[in-house]
Design an enzyme around this catalytic site. Structure first.
Site, PDB file in Angstrom:
ATOM      1  N   GLU A  40      17.643  47.396  59.843  1.00  0.00           N
ATOM      2  CA  GLU A  40      16.642  46.344  60.019  1.00  0.00           C
ATOM      3  C   GLU A  40      15.721  46.570  61.207  1.00  0.00           C
ATOM      4  O   GLU A  40      14.510  46.502  61.082  1.00  0.00           O
ATOM      5  CB  GLU A  40      17.357  45.009  60.211  1.00  0.00           C
ATOM      6  CG  GLU A  40      18.039  44.525  58.958  1.00  0.00           C
ATOM      7  CD  GLU A  40      17.106  43.708  58.108  1.00  0.00           C
ATOM      8  OE1 GLU A  40      16.750  42.621  58.566  1.00  0.00           O
ATOM      9  OE2 GLU A  40      16.733  44.159  57.018  1.00  0.00           O
TER      10      GLU A  40
ATOM     11  N   ASP B  75       8.560  66.825  54.770  1.00  0.00           N
ATOM     12  CA  ASP B  75       9.032  67.999  55.512  1.00  0.00           C
ATOM     13  C   ASP B  75      10.290  68.697  54.998  1.00  0.00           C
ATOM     14  O   ASP B  75      10.272  69.864  54.609  1.00  0.00           O
ATOM     15  CB  ASP B  75       9.209  67.642  57.002  1.00  0.00           C
ATOM     16  CG  ASP B  75       9.969  66.329  57.251  1.00  0.00           C
ATOM     17  OD1 ASP B  75      10.439  65.739  56.276  1.00  0.00           O
ATOM     18  OD2 ASP B  75      10.104  65.926  58.423  1.00  0.00           O
TER      19      ASP B  75
ATOM     20  N   GLU C 182       3.938  61.842  68.511  1.00  0.00           N
ATOM     21  CA  GLU C 182       4.248  61.733  67.083  1.00  0.00           C
ATOM     22  C   GLU C 182       3.054  62.153  66.225  1.00  0.00           C
ATOM     23  O   GLU C 182       3.211  62.886  65.269  1.00  0.00           O
ATOM     24  CB  GLU C 182       4.681  60.298  66.740  1.00  0.00           C
ATOM     25  CG  GLU C 182       6.066  59.933  67.266  1.00  0.00           C
ATOM     26  CD  GLU C 182       7.195  60.661  66.536  1.00  0.00           C
ATOM     27  OE1 GLU C 182       7.292  61.890  66.634  1.00  0.00           O
ATOM     28  OE2 GLU C 182       8.001  59.986  65.885  1.00  0.00           O
TER      29      GLU C 182
ATOM     30  N   GLU D 274      11.836  69.684  66.737  1.00  0.00           N
ATOM     31  CA  GLU D 274      11.190  70.638  65.824  1.00  0.00           C
ATOM     32  C   GLU D 274      10.519  71.843  66.479  1.00  0.00           C
ATOM     33  O   GLU D 274      10.654  72.975  66.012  1.00  0.00           O
ATOM     34  CB  GLU D 274      10.201  69.913  64.904  1.00  0.00           C
ATOM     35  CG  GLU D 274      10.844  69.163  63.743  1.00  0.00           C
ATOM     36  CD  GLU D 274      11.477  67.832  64.126  1.00  0.00           C
ATOM     37  OE1 GLU D 274      11.332  67.428  65.301  1.00  0.00           O
ATOM     38  OE2 GLU D 274      12.124  67.201  63.272  1.00  0.00           O
TER      39      GLU D 274
END
Ligand code: DMJ
Length: 593
Positions: free
Chosen positions: A117, A273, A366, A387
């Protein structure tokens, strides 16, 4: 128009405060031994704090020095960090944690994996789809199972084709199977662990949520002998492949009941991805040419339509027109993936583009608007994702280029400087002012720290090139394990491909013997039935005991049952307004956002 002309990146970098990592002790290349120790210290700073302040909750909250459940309560960080312990050489803690997990983790809970949530409500966090239960919990347990002998855990007879962690992984994976019962075979994005798919569940799943199962599920099928996992993963992969556009691209979200694309933005990042990642890794793990051929076809289309000056943009999947000239932090896995298919030059060029962004902010925001050379509103955070470091690790293995160690050094310096707090490492809420958020995602210990360590540790057992191996005597024969070629799942949990081969072969041989015996006994039974005209009582059971295959009973049942199709009623689905530009992991970015 080439982005080189649009973005005076060099100028931008000169104007904005650049982050420069500390040089190595000799003033030039970073010293791997020094950084290994620094990375280890980072790991234990966060790990010890998790144990002290947050366990048994899923995650540590580093600013308030407590814990919270993000999933239900699987002590997620502990499962996720388990194999990092071994990679760092800590066998005793690995052994301890294996016992803790066996005693404490319960998958029979009434929780929706993983509609968390708070994640959904808080715009800074993306919805975590249930693929993470597969990649994180199932993947983490499988990896720990396969590494347990190396970590000195006493394994049971039959390992690696049986064992308590494997059974736990199987139990968790079975909870996900109801989600695959759709007309297309593509899974729902959420499943309730106790009750299956919730009535009214949205049928819209992101592409990665459909195509990120083959590594864990094929491993499970190979180790347990139950084909159902690999089967459902393959069907889902095939359906996605068949759903690509005429120009060879896939979108971002699809309706799993109708097979219609509902978010048609195509790119290599969020929402898509790990689908591409698993085509390549599945191909390597299973030596499957078909999966690799699929990826290579996608790769062509991705290059044709989305690549500009070694950046990758978002385009409309049917027309190929640019919809978002944005680089996302999640996309930074791509150079690593390219290196896995041997495309080192392209991989390096793209890596260097991404590295300029890191240098600009001391982390990867981001979202990064490429033409503007700056962050995107509300997407300025860096939740300590792995990454770019992951790509550096792969590329360093392939090239030995010291630039890659420099990225590692910059990452250590930067993360320590801007994210370290008394109780761990905190998500960077905004890379422009280094404000922090009260969260340390489990991938920090599972992936970010692990890839950093592996970047600086060329002698790690994970990098084995086949020069050493472990010969394991199982009750069914000898297996050669640990010879290298580990495949990392998308949560950085390494899988030893040799184990799949070992168990598959052993199980196939066993099945042949069982089939022969079955045939023999049924012939005998028929003959006696014919002779005595009586009806046989009860099904035939294979003999057990020394020298025979003492597999768990589901082994045999699985082959007998062959995925008994569960009858799950087709669910009514609320229509979702996708007037969006882009939907990422369930979060919709509206035109106006
Ligand atoms: C990880 O949880 C997984 O790698 C996932 O596939 C995408 N990236 C996050 C961490 O950034």
């Amino acid at each position: 128009m080439p982005f080189r002309l649009l973005v005076p990146l060099g100028l931008l970098c000169a104007l904005l405060p650049l982050h420069h990592g500390a040089p190595g002790p000799d003033g030039t290349a970073p010293d791997p031994a020094h950084y290994r120790e620094r990375v280890k210290a980072m790991f234990y700073h966060a790990y010890d704090s998790y144990l002290e302040n947050a366990f048994p909750y899923d995650e540590l909250r580093p600013l308030t020095c407590d814990g919270h459940d993000t999933w239900g309560s699987f002590s997620l960080t502990l499962i996720d960090a388990l194999d990092t312990l071994l990679i760092l050489g800590n066998v005793s803690e690995f052994q301890r944690v294996v016992e803790v997990l066996q005693d404490n983790v319960d998958f029979d809970i009434d929780v929706n994996a993983s509609v968390f949530e708070t994640n959904i409500r808080d715009p800074n966090y993306m919805e975590v789809s249930f693929i993470r239960l597969s990649t994180l919990v199932v993947g983490g347990l499988l990896s720990a199972h396969l590494l347990s002998k190396k970590a000195g855990v006493e394994v049971e007879a039959g390992w690696p084709c049986s064992g308590p962690l494997l059974r736990m992984a199987e139990e968790a994976a079975r909870k996900l199977l109801p989600a695959f019962q759709t007309p297309t075979g593509m899974p729902y994005g959420t499943v309730n662990l106790l009750h299956g798919v919730n009535p009214g569940e949205t049928p819209v799943t992101c592409t990665a949520g459909i195509g990120t199962f083959i590594v864990e599920f094929a491993t499970l099928s190979s180790l347990t002998g139950d084909p159902v996992f690999e089967d459902v993963a393959r069907v889902a992969l095939m359906r996605l492949w068949e759903s690509r556009s005429d120009i060879g691209l896939v979108g971002n979200h699809i309706d799993v009941l109708t097979g219609k694309w509902v978010a048609q933005d195509s790119g290599i990042g969020a929402g898509v991805d790990s689908y591409f990642e698993y085509l390549v890794k599945g191909a390597i793990l299973l030596q499957d040419k078909k999966l690799m051929a699929m990826f290579l076809e996608y790769n062509k289309a991705i290059r044709n339509y989305t690549r500009f000056d070694d950046w990758y943009l978002w385009v409309q999947m049917y027309k190929g027109t640019v919809s978002m000239p944005v680089f996302q932090s999640l996309e930074a896995y791509w150079p690593g993936l390219q290196s896995l298919i041997g495309d080192i030059d392209n991989a390096m060029r793209t890596f260097l583009n991404y590295y300029t962004v890191w240098k600009q902010f001391g982390g990867l925001p981001e979202f990064y608007n490429i033409p503007q050379g700056y962050t995107v509103e509300k997407r300025e955070g860096y939740p300590l994702r792995p990454e770019l470091i992951e790509s550096a690790m792969y590329l360093y293995r392939a090239t030995g280029d010291p630039t890659l160690l420099e990225l590692g050094r910059d990452a250590v310096e930067s993360i320590e400087k801007i994210s370290k707090v008394e109780c761990g490492f905190a998500t960077i809420k905004d890379l422009r002012d280094h404000k922090l958020d009260n969260r340390m995602e489990s991938f920090f210990l599972a992936e970010t720290v692990k890839y950093l360590y592996l970047l600086f540790d060329p002698a790690n057992f994970i990098h084995n090139n086949g020069s050493t191996f472990d010969a394991v005597i199982t009750p069914y024969g000898e297996c050669i394990l640990g010879a290298g070629g580990y495949i990392f799942n998308t949560e950085a949990h390494p899988i030893d491909p040799a184990a799949l081969h070992c168990c598959r072969r052993l199980k196939e041989e066993q099945w042949e013997v069982e089939d022969l015996m079955r045939e023999f006994y049924s012939l005998k039974r028929n003959r006696s039935r014919f002779q005595k005209k009586t009806i046989s009582s009860g099904p035939w059971q294979p003999p057990t005991g020394p020298g025979t295959f003492s597999s768990p009973k589901n082994q045999d049942q699985a082959r007998e049952k062959k995925p008994a199709k569960q009858k799950i009623p087709l669910l009514s689905c609320p229509s979702q307004p996708f007037t969006s530009k882009l939907a990422l992991l369930g979060q919709v970015f509206l035109d106006s956002s």
